[in-house]
Design a protein around this motif. Structure first.
Motif, short mmCIF file in Angstrom:
data_model
loop_
_atom_site.label_atom_id
_atom_site.label_comp_id
_atom_site.label_asym_id
_atom_site.label_seq_id
_atom_site.Cartn_x
_atom_site.Cartn_y
_atom_site.Cartn_z
N ARG A 25 71.48 25.06 35.26
CA ARG A 25 71.10 26.43 34.91
C ARG A 25 71.12 27.31 36.15
O ARG A 25 70.74 26.88 37.23
CB ARG A 25 69.71 26.45 34.28
CG ARG A 25 69.62 25.64 33.03
CD ARG A 25 68.22 25.58 32.46
NE ARG A 25 67.26 25.15 33.46
CZ ARG A 25 66.13 25.80 33.74
NH1 ARG A 25 65.82 26.89 33.11
NH2 ARG A 25 65.30 25.34 34.64
N ARG A 26 71.53 28.55 35.98
CA ARG A 26 71.57 29.54 37.06
C ARG A 26 72.28 29.00 38.31
O ARG A 26 71.80 29.11 39.42
CB ARG A 26 70.17 30.01 37.42
CG ARG A 26 69.51 30.75 36.31
CD ARG A 26 68.14 31.23 36.75
NE ARG A 26 67.24 31.23 35.62
CZ ARG A 26 66.34 30.29 35.38
NH1 ARG A 26 66.18 29.29 36.20
NH2 ARG A 26 65.57 30.37 34.33
N TRP A 65 74.69 28.62 41.36
CA TRP A 65 75.29 29.50 42.35
C TRP A 65 76.75 29.06 42.48
O TRP A 65 77.04 28.03 43.06
CB TRP A 65 74.56 29.34 43.68
CG TRP A 65 74.87 30.36 44.72
CD1 TRP A 65 76.04 31.01 44.92
CD2 TRP A 65 73.98 30.82 45.73
NE1 TRP A 65 75.95 31.85 45.99
CE2 TRP A 65 74.69 31.76 46.51
CE3 TRP A 65 72.67 30.54 46.06
CZ2 TRP A 65 74.12 32.41 47.59
CZ3 TRP A 65 72.11 31.18 47.14
CH2 TRP A 65 72.82 32.11 47.89
N HIS A 105 67.98 33.81 41.38
CA HIS A 105 67.07 34.13 40.29
C HIS A 105 65.63 33.98 40.76
O HIS A 105 65.31 33.07 41.52
CB HIS A 105 67.33 33.18 39.11
CG HIS A 105 66.60 33.60 37.88
ND1 HIS A 105 65.31 33.19 37.62
CD2 HIS A 105 66.97 34.37 36.84
CE1 HIS A 105 64.93 33.70 36.46
NE2 HIS A 105 65.92 34.41 35.97
#
Length: 158
Positions: A94-95, A97, A146
């Motif tokens: 998730r999220r 980079w 985030h």
């Protein structure tokens, strides 16, 4: 070699979060933003009481980062505290980079001469809460994509 910085579209107006918007060191140190300082102080005191060797473990963790990146050798006897450590929050799922390797390479190329080392911080790889503490406590700065990833910034050394 250009880095694109995205700025927020609007400002948070919640009065409880106003301290998050202050960047002036003098106002942060002497102003009314005491909750964050108190939290950090309480955390550090608790961890230090639990593990009196914490400072030594942090220096060892920093040393391992420098050795892994090839910036010092195994037989290096110098002080790793002369380096500044910047963590880039990274996750595999998730999220994620997407260009983390490119950013790490650019960071190493541009800042190593100034004794600034960039390292990825992936809490998903940590095997214990203490390892997460060492990861974050070894840093001087923490960058992520985030806000949720950055909450452990409260554990940074400065």
């Amino acid at each position: 070699d250009n880095i694109t910085v995205f700025k927020p579209r609007s400002m948070i107006t919640n009065p409880k979060t106003l301290c998050a918007m202050i960047t002036d060191r003098e106002r942060l140190v002497n102003g009314n933003c005491v909750a964050y300082r108190k939290l950090r102080r309480d955390l550090f005191n608790t961890y230090s009481e639990k593990d009196p060797m914490l400072g030594q473990k942090i220096r060892q963790h920093r040393r391992e980062i420098l050795i892994q990146k090839g910036f010092i050798g195994d037989n290096h006897t110098g002080d790793v505290d002369e380096w500044t450590f910047v963590g880039l929050a990274h996750r595999k799922f998730r999220r994620k980079w997407l260009n983390i390797q490119e950013v790490m390479s650019m960071c190493d190329n541009k800042f190593t001469a100034h004794k600034i080392v960039c390292t990825t911080i992936d809490v998903e790889e940590a095997t214990s809460p203490e390892e997460q503490l060492l990861m974050h406590r070894s840093l001087h700065a923490f960058i992520g994509v985030h806000g949720a990833q950055l909450t452990q910034g409260v554990l940074l050394s400065r």
